[in-house]
Design an enzyme around this catalytic site. Structure first.
Site, PDB file in Angstrom:
ATOM      1  CE  LYS A  57      41.032   0.288  12.725  1.00 55.52           C
ATOM      2  NZ  LYS A  57      42.659   0.541  12.680  1.00 55.52           N
ATOM      3  CB  CYS A 104       0.157  16.760 -11.353  1.00 51.43           C
ATOM      4  SG  CYS A 104       0.968  16.633 -13.172  1.00 51.43           S
ATOM      5  CG  LEU A 105      -2.810  11.051 -10.911  1.00 47.89           C
ATOM      6  CD1 LEU A 105      -3.557  10.884 -12.255  1.00 47.89           C
ATOM      7  CD2 LEU A 105      -2.005   9.801 -10.658  1.00 47.89           C
ATOM      8  CG  LEU A 129      26.946   8.979   5.357  1.00 49.60           C
ATOM      9  CD1 LEU A 129      28.455   9.244   5.486  1.00 49.60           C
ATOM     10  CD2 LEU A 129      26.669   8.536   6.919  1.00 49.60           C
ATOM     11  CB  SER A 158      24.204   5.429   0.336  1.00 42.24           C
ATOM     12  OG  SER A 158      23.456   4.550   0.815  1.00 42.24           O
ATOM     13  CG  MET A 208      -6.136  19.573 -11.690  1.00 37.91           C
ATOM     14  SD  MET A 208      -5.388  20.210 -13.103  1.00 37.91           S
ATOM     15  CE  MET A 208      -6.623  20.806 -13.984  1.00 37.91           C
ATOM     16  CG  HIS A 223       4.630  19.078  -9.939  1.00 40.26           C
ATOM     17  ND1 HIS A 223       4.499  17.740  -9.272  1.00 40.26           N
ATOM     18  CD2 HIS A 223       4.448  18.611 -11.485  1.00 40.26           C
ATOM     19  CE1 HIS A 223       4.074  16.934 -10.105  1.00 40.26           C
ATOM     20  NE2 HIS A 223       4.031  17.434 -11.543  1.00 40.26           N
ATOM     21  CB  ILE A 283      21.513  17.991   4.136  1.00 48.49           C
ATOM     22  CG1 ILE A 283      20.318  17.242   3.825  1.00 48.49           C
ATOM     23  CG2 ILE A 283      21.193  18.854   5.214  1.00 48.49           C
ATOM     24  CD1 ILE A 283      19.190  18.204   3.278  1.00 48.49           C
ATOM     25  CD  GLU A 302       5.133  19.197  -6.085  1.00 48.69           C
ATOM     26  OE1 GLU A 302       4.121  20.018  -6.238  1.00 48.69           O
ATOM     27  OE2 GLU A 302       5.025  18.258  -6.777  1.00 48.69           O
TER      28      GLU A 302
END
Ligand code: GLN
Length: 556
Positions: free
Chosen positions: A191, A382-383, A16, A14, A385, A508, A20, A510
């Site tokens: 391999k 959020c939190l 990798l 995982s 703020m 949010h 993206i 972001e």
């Protein structure tokens, strides 16, 4: 044109970077004028990641329509610049939930309900419904996990069947694998890739293209060897070299002609890629002239995936300001009034992160107070703020013990309280205030200046809110509510007066910052922090050799 489906599986290990690669391919195809979307199929049994711990899952990415989804959807949006929805993220939990509900309603009367065909049919219908919507030319389907995982088998089987249902020319299978470099042997090893592809064969899938993650370039010999063992042409062995920034990956994939191979194999007519602005962004993000430090105060700082979108938003906002944001990770668990000055030393901005539960709250309050008293640019999300309002109530208004009822149900000053419509809710899954809501901005506020407009829509994920009872009094003490939800009169933004840049947002920001549309609040926050850094001699001036292009230099 009939919709084309590109299935992306991962092998060997995982992490990798499948998300993206999908985003990069999506971008390359989109800049050629194709209408592209990406769907993530997650093999876990949770209906959505909303109830998972950030240590398990990283950030929960919320879409406009209020779906709580996998963080890869954040990459899809940041790269492609188009919003995703609930249908872009399917989990095994959701599939089973729907199949079992149908069974209870009697929709399969007389039948034994089985993985094949009922579960696989449900998976296929989720994929097909995006294709059948007519909105997209290309649907990239990212299958979570690694081939061979027990829980991923129904997805691989559904993909195998889909290739026949929609015709081989309308589908493509891309397999992402690892080609490790063994230092002791001084060699790249093929391999693991051979084994991983063999696992796919056993499941009935022949990959058309192999994307090989590697630390060092793959020479022709290695590519030939992989091609020979894995039944692909040598041009279909694509190297995915480690990059300095995730935003370089589309450029690397273009150099490897991944998009051309896809277009060729799917027999698509597409225009020329337009990547000038992307190139400029990559230059700006990789080779800025300045660097400043901004503290990110939260409780998951040892697990930075929990703040993925914030980290990326700083890159977008930094690039606009020609300034790299060096995030100084500060654990709220260990922060207090005694050590705040020491732990936050040298930073030019402080961001207090979103979160749930009481752990680390006092540390977050100490961070807010430090930012407020020292006039350091501050953004509370959020939190973050809610902490800002609590700190203000306690230390400026003098309301002793002011708190959120999330942490102290008996507080004398419930400055942050459960939203009215949340009080009746017992179920934890998917029941918060989720998704995009509008917010009206006060004239001449920092927010209005940053956004350059009067009304915005931002995404939410919370149960608590600022208690309207205290709004006027807070204002008298200098904490203004500068953004309000027009429908329910909820406070969405607060700003402290007598401070150069102090903003708390209940939403949010972001989650909506993309490469081509860096979020205005992050741009403005970084700008204020940069100004503070200049005034306090905290800017690092960087000098790069800009003669070599970013991607070329990576290859050396
Ligand atoms: N725990 C707070 C609430 O539910 C804040 C949530 C958040 O930061 N996303 O309102």
């Amino acid at each position: 044109m009939e919709p084309k489906y590109i299935f992306v599986t991962g092998g060997v290990t995982s992490s990798l970077g499948k998300g993206i690669i999908c985003s990069s391919l999506g971008l390359l195809l989109a800049t050629r004028g194709l209408r592209v979307t990406i769907q993530k199929l997650d093999p876990y049994i949770n209906v959505d990641p909303g109830t998972m711990n950030p240590y398990e899952h990283g950030e929960v990415y919320v879409t406009d329509d209020g779906a709580e989804t996998d963080l890869d959807l954040g990459h899809y949006e940041r790269f492609l610049g188009i919003p995703t929805t609930q249908e872009n993220n399917v989990t095994t939990g959701r599939i089973y939930y729907d199949v079992i509900s149908k069974e209870r309603k009697g929709e399969y009367l007389g039948q034994t309900v089985q993985v094949i065909p009922h579960i696989t049919d449900e998976i296929k219908s989720r994929v097909r419904s995006i294709g059948d919507s007519g909105k997209y030319d290309i649907i990239i389907v990212e299958i979570g996990g690694t081939v061979g995982d027990i829980e991923g088998l129904p997805y691989i089987e559904a993909m195998r069947q889909l290739r026949y249902d929609v015709g081989r020319t309308n589908t493509l299978s891309i397999h992402l694998t690892l080609v490790p470099y063994l230092k002791a042997a001084g060699e790249l090893k093929t391999k693991p890739t051979q084994h991983s592809v063999k696992t796919l064969y056993e499941l009935g899938l022949q990959p058309d293209v192999l994307v090989c993650r590697t630390e060092i370039p793959l020479d022709h010999g290695i590519r030939q060897k992989i091609a020979r063992f894995c039944n692909v042409e040598v041009e279909d062995v694509i190297a995915s070299l480690d990059a300095r920034s995730i935003y370089q990956v589309p450029l690397l994939m273009k150099e490897e002609a991944l998009d051309l191979r896809v277009i060729d194999k799917l027999d698509i007519r597409a225009g020329k890629p337009k990547l000038t602005d992307w190139n400029q962004f990559v230059q700006a993000v990789t080779w800025p002239d300045h660097r400043i430090k901004i503290a990110l105060v939260g409780k998951y700082v040892d697990h930075q995936d929990a703040y993925m979108s914030i980290v990326e938003s700083f890159k977008h906002g930094g690039a606009v300001n020609n300034c790299e944001v060096d995030i100084c990770w500060v654990s709220s668990d260990y922060l207090n009034h005694q050590n705040a000055a020491h732990r936050l030393e040298g930073v030019s901005g402080i961001l207090v992160a979103p979160g749930f539960g009481g752990r680390g709250i006092e540390g977050k309050l100490a961070a807010v107070q430090y930012a407020r008293e020292n006039r350091i640019p501050f953004l509370g999300i959020c939190l973050g703020m809610q902490c800002a309002v609590i700190e203000y109530a306690r230390n400026v208004c003098g309301w002793k013990g002011a708190n959120s009822t999330e942490f102290d149900p008996e507080t004398a000053y419930p400055i942050v309280d459960l939203m009215l419509d949340q009080k009746q809710i017992n179920d934890k899954g998917g029941t918060m205030r989720l998704g995009a809501y509008s917010c009206r901005l006060e004239k001449n506020s920092l927010a209005e200046k940053a956004y350059g407009k009067k009304e915005i829509r931002e995404r939410h994920r919370h149960r608590y809110e600022l208690n309207n009872r205290y709004r006027d009094q807070l204002k008298k003490f200098g904490l203004h509510t500068t953004g309000l939800n027009p429908d329910r009169d909820l406070v969405e933004i607060v700003e402290a007066q007598n401070h150069p840049w102090y903003v708390g947002v209940q939403f949010h920001p972001e989650l909506k910052s993309t490469v081509r549309r860096p979020h205005p609040l992050f741009v403005s926050f970084v700008k204020a922090a940069f100004k503070y850094a200049k005034e306090h001699d905290r800017v690092v001036y960087l000098q790069h050799k800009k003669t070599v292009s970013a991607t070329e230099s990576e290859k050396k």
